[in-house]
Design a protein around this motif. Sequence first.
Motif, PDB file in Angstrom:
ATOM      1  N   HIS A   1      -0.343 -10.887  12.377  1.00  0.00           N
ATOM      2  CA  HIS A   1      -0.091  -9.608  13.047  1.00  0.00           C
ATOM      3  C   HIS A   1       1.067  -8.926  12.326  1.00  0.00           C
ATOM      4  O   HIS A   1       2.008  -9.589  11.913  1.00  0.00           O
ATOM      5  N   ALA A   2       0.992  -7.613  12.190  1.00  0.00           N
ATOM      6  CA  ALA A   2       2.089  -6.847  11.595  1.00  0.00           C
ATOM      7  C   ALA A   2       2.238  -5.539  12.361  1.00  0.00           C
ATOM      8  O   ALA A   2       1.236  -4.940  12.772  1.00  0.00           O
ATOM      9  N   LEU A   3       3.459  -5.111  12.545  1.00  0.00           N
ATOM     10  CA  LEU A   3       3.695  -3.827  13.197  1.00  0.00           C
ATOM     11  C   LEU A   3       3.062  -2.689  12.419  1.00  0.00           C
ATOM     12  O   LEU A   3       2.588  -1.717  12.996  1.00  0.00           O
ATOM     13  N   SER A   4       3.027  -2.822  11.097  1.00  0.00           N
ATOM     14  CA  SER A   4       2.545  -1.720  10.257  1.00  0.00           C
ATOM     15  C   SER A   4       1.030  -1.566  10.248  1.00  0.00           C
ATOM     16  O   SER A   4       0.536  -0.468  10.027  1.00  0.00           O
ATOM     17  N   PHE A   5       0.253  -2.654  10.480  1.00  0.00           N
ATOM     18  CA  PHE A   5      -1.200  -2.498  10.412  1.00  0.00           C
ATOM     19  C   PHE A   5      -1.967  -3.377  11.387  1.00  0.00           C
ATOM     20  O   PHE A   5      -3.169  -3.547  11.253  1.00  0.00           O
ATOM     21  N   GLY A   6      -1.318  -3.925  12.392  1.00  0.00           N
ATOM     22  CA  GLY A   6      -2.026  -4.644  13.440  1.00  0.00           C
ATOM     23  C   GLY A   6      -2.444  -6.054  13.082  1.00  0.00           C
ATOM     24  O   GLY A   6      -1.831  -6.710  12.244  1.00  0.00           O
ATOM     25  N   ARG A   7      -3.508  -6.494  13.719  1.00  0.00           N
ATOM     26  CA  ARG A   7      -4.036  -7.855  13.508  1.00  0.00           C
ATOM     27  C   ARG A   7      -4.861  -7.852  12.219  1.00  0.00           C
ATOM     28  O   ARG A   7      -5.680  -6.951  11.994  1.00  0.00           O
ATOM     29  N   TYR A   8      -4.663  -8.867  11.405  1.00  0.00           N
ATOM     30  CA  TYR A   8      -5.348  -8.905  10.109  1.00  0.00           C
ATOM     31  C   TYR A   8      -5.735 -10.324   9.737  1.00  0.00           C
ATOM     32  O   TYR A   8      -5.156 -11.296  10.205  1.00  0.00           O
ATOM     33  N   LEU A   9      -6.747 -10.414   8.890  1.00  0.00           N
ATOM     34  CA  LEU A   9      -7.115 -11.656   8.236  1.00  0.00           C
ATOM     35  C   LEU A   9      -6.577 -11.544   6.816  1.00  0.00           C
ATOM     36  O   LEU A   9      -6.897 -10.593   6.100  1.00  0.00           O
ATOM     37  N   TYR A  10      -5.722 -12.489   6.431  1.00  0.00           N
ATOM     38  CA  TYR A  10      -5.134 -12.476   5.090  1.00  0.00           C
ATOM     39  C   TYR A  10      -5.789 -13.566   4.243  1.00  0.00           C
ATOM     40  O   TYR A  10      -5.824 -14.734   4.637  1.00  0.00           O
ATOM     41  N   VAL A  11      -6.312 -13.169   3.099  1.00  0.00           N
ATOM     42  CA  VAL A  11      -6.933 -14.104   2.165  1.00  0.00           C
ATOM     43  C   VAL A  11      -5.858 -14.610   1.211  1.00  0.00           C
ATOM     44  O   VAL A  11      -5.373 -13.871   0.355  1.00  0.00           O
ATOM     45  N   ASP A  12      -5.461 -15.867   1.401  1.00  0.00           N
ATOM     46  CA  ASP A  12      -4.471 -16.497   0.528  1.00  0.00           C
ATOM     47  C   ASP A  12      -5.077 -16.831  -0.832  1.00  0.00           C
ATOM     48  O   ASP A  12      -4.416 -16.702  -1.855  1.00  0.00           O
ATOM     49  N   ASP A  13      -6.307 -17.326  -0.800  1.00  0.00           N
ATOM     50  CA  ASP A  13      -6.943 -17.879  -2.001  1.00  0.00           C
ATOM     51  C   ASP A  13      -8.424 -17.531  -1.998  1.00  0.00           C
ATOM     52  O   ASP A  13      -9.080 -17.626  -0.966  1.00  0.00           O
ATOM     53  N   LEU A  14      -8.931 -17.134  -3.156  1.00  0.00           N
ATOM     54  CA  LEU A  14     -10.369 -16.933  -3.343  1.00  0.00           C
ATOM     55  C   LEU A  14     -10.667 -17.358  -4.773  1.00  0.00           C
ATOM     56  O   LEU A  14     -10.178 -16.733  -5.722  1.00  0.00           O
ATOM     57  N   SER A  15     -11.421 -18.438  -4.925  1.00  0.00           N
ATOM     58  CA  SER A  15     -11.592 -19.023  -6.245  1.00  0.00           C
ATOM     59  C   SER A  15     -12.995 -19.596  -6.414  1.00  0.00           C
ATOM     60  O   SER A  15     -13.571 -20.145  -5.468  1.00  0.00           O
ATOM     61  N   THR A  16     -13.517 -19.472  -7.610  1.00  0.00           N
ATOM     62  CA  THR A  16     -14.851 -19.967  -7.957  1.00  0.00           C
ATOM     63  C   THR A  16     -14.754 -20.863  -9.185  1.00  0.00           C
ATOM     64  O   THR A  16     -14.009 -20.558 -10.121  1.00  0.00           O
ATOM     65  N   LEU A  17     -15.502 -21.948  -9.178  1.00  0.00           N
ATOM     66  CA  LEU A  17     -15.592 -22.775 -10.389  1.00  0.00           C
ATOM     67  C   LEU A  17     -16.003 -21.895 -11.559  1.00  0.00           C
ATOM     68  O   LEU A  17     -16.871 -21.025 -11.408  1.00  0.00           O
ATOM     69  N   GLU A  18     -15.420 -22.120 -12.718  1.00  0.00           N
ATOM     70  CA  GLU A  18     -15.774 -21.293 -13.880  1.00  0.00           C
ATOM     71  C   GLU A  18     -17.265 -21.337 -14.161  1.00  0.00           C
ATOM     72  O   GLU A  18     -17.873 -20.314 -14.469  1.00  0.00           O
ATOM     73  N   SER A  19     -17.883 -22.485 -14.018  1.00  0.00           N
ATOM     74  CA  SER A  19     -19.318 -22.619 -14.300  1.00  0.00           C
ATOM     75  C   SER A  19     -20.190 -21.922 -13.258  1.00  0.00           C
ATOM     76  O   SER A  19     -21.381 -21.727 -13.485  1.00  0.00           O
ATOM     77  N   ALA A  20     -19.607 -21.536 -12.133  1.00  0.00           N
ATOM     78  CA  ALA A  20     -20.384 -20.915 -11.052  1.00  0.00           C
ATOM     79  C   ALA A  20     -20.104 -19.419 -10.901  1.00  0.00           C
ATOM     80  O   ALA A  20     -20.622 -18.784  -9.991  1.00  0.00           O
ATOM     81  N   ARG A  21     -19.318 -18.869 -11.795  1.00  0.00           N
ATOM     82  CA  ARG A  21     -18.987 -17.451 -11.681  1.00  0.00           C
ATOM     83  C   ARG A  21     -20.194 -16.583 -12.008  1.00  0.00           C
ATOM     84  O   ARG A  21     -21.102 -16.984 -12.722  1.00  0.00           O
TER      85      ARG A  21
ATOM     86  N   GLY B   1      -3.250 -11.152  -8.467  1.00  0.00           N
ATOM     87  CA  GLY B   1      -2.400 -11.044  -9.641  1.00  0.00           C
ATOM     88  C   GLY B   1      -2.870  -9.942 -10.581  1.00  0.00           C
ATOM     89  O   GLY B   1      -3.967  -9.410 -10.442  1.00  0.00           O
ATOM     90  N   VAL B   2      -2.000  -9.596 -11.508  1.00  0.00           N
ATOM     91  CA  VAL B   2      -2.320  -8.551 -12.470  1.00  0.00           C
ATOM     92  C   VAL B   2      -2.631  -9.181 -13.822  1.00  0.00           C
ATOM     93  O   VAL B   2      -2.382 -10.344 -14.041  1.00  0.00           O
ATOM     94  N   GLY B   3      -3.173  -8.384 -14.694  1.00  0.00           N
ATOM     95  CA  GLY B   3      -3.446  -8.853 -16.041  1.00  0.00           C
ATOM     96  C   GLY B   3      -4.926  -8.844 -16.349  1.00  0.00           C
ATOM     97  O   GLY B   3      -5.764  -8.739 -15.456  1.00  0.00           O
ATOM     98  N   PRO B   4      -5.249  -8.968 -17.615  1.00  0.00           N
ATOM     99  CA  PRO B   4      -6.640  -8.857 -18.050  1.00  0.00           C
ATOM    100  C   PRO B   4      -7.539  -9.965 -17.522  1.00  0.00           C
ATOM    101  O   PRO B   4      -8.746  -9.774 -17.412  1.00  0.00           O
ATOM    102  N   THR B   5      -7.003 -11.105 -17.142  1.00  0.00           N
ATOM    103  CA  THR B   5      -7.848 -12.186 -16.637  1.00  0.00           C
ATOM    104  C   THR B   5      -8.304 -11.941 -15.208  1.00  0.00           C
ATOM    105  O   THR B   5      -9.166 -12.656 -14.701  1.00  0.00           O
ATOM    106  N   ARG B   6      -7.771 -10.946 -14.529  1.00  0.00           N
ATOM    107  CA  ARG B   6      -8.110 -10.673 -13.137  1.00  0.00           C
ATOM    108  C   ARG B   6      -9.082  -9.505 -12.985  1.00  0.00           C
ATOM    109  O   ARG B   6      -9.439  -9.123 -11.880  1.00  0.00           O
ATOM    110  N   THR B   7      -9.541  -8.925 -14.083  1.00  0.00           N
ATOM    111  CA  THR B   7     -10.401  -7.748 -14.038  1.00  0.00           C
ATOM    112  C   THR B   7     -11.664  -7.979 -13.217  1.00  0.00           C
ATOM    113  O   THR B   7     -12.036  -7.144 -12.387  1.00  0.00           O
ATOM    114  N   ASP B   8     -12.338  -9.100 -13.419  1.00  0.00           N
ATOM    115  CA  ASP B   8     -13.562  -9.380 -12.663  1.00  0.00           C
ATOM    116  C   ASP B   8     -13.273  -9.507 -11.172  1.00  0.00           C
ATOM    117  O   ASP B   8     -14.039  -9.022 -10.331  1.00  0.00           O
TER     118      ASP B   8
END
Length: 148
Positions: free
Chosen positions: A69-89, A118-125
């Motif tokens: 919960h945040a005063l600025s935008f209410g109740r939220y679901l925050y995604v800490d991590d989202l990751s896929t095996l390289e072979s499954a991308r 994160g930023v950088g060219p590896t995060r484009t996809d």
Amino acid sequence: MTADICEILPPATSSAYLAMATLRTNIHTESEFVRLVDGIQRPEGYRLVGAFEPSDPAARAVAGFRIGHALSFGRYLYVDDLSTLESARRHGYAGRLLAWLFTEARRLGCDQVRLDSGVGPTRTDAHRLYLNAGMAIAAHHFTHVLDR
């Protein structure tokens, strides 16, 4: 693609390790991952969901998230991590996980789904995936690492 999307509960936490390790390279062993998730993060509200193929007990992709919960935008679901095996991308696993997260956020009465990337060219996809899923760049995230 026949992947099932399901929540990962103890004692199956280790099934998320290989997919998560591609993103969280600072976690060096499966036992360390399980200890951190089950011993520290779950008690703080962290949950895991994974994309599984019937023939494999290890998740092809995983997402770690929590509700807040945040005063600025209410109740939220925050995604800490989202990751896929390289072979499954590029097989749609992360997109299906995002769709599951959006549905879960609605079910839990959240106003928003939020994540930082994160930023950088590896995060484009990843950024393309988020934008295509209807997410918008809403803020800059600033960090100050504290000396101990």
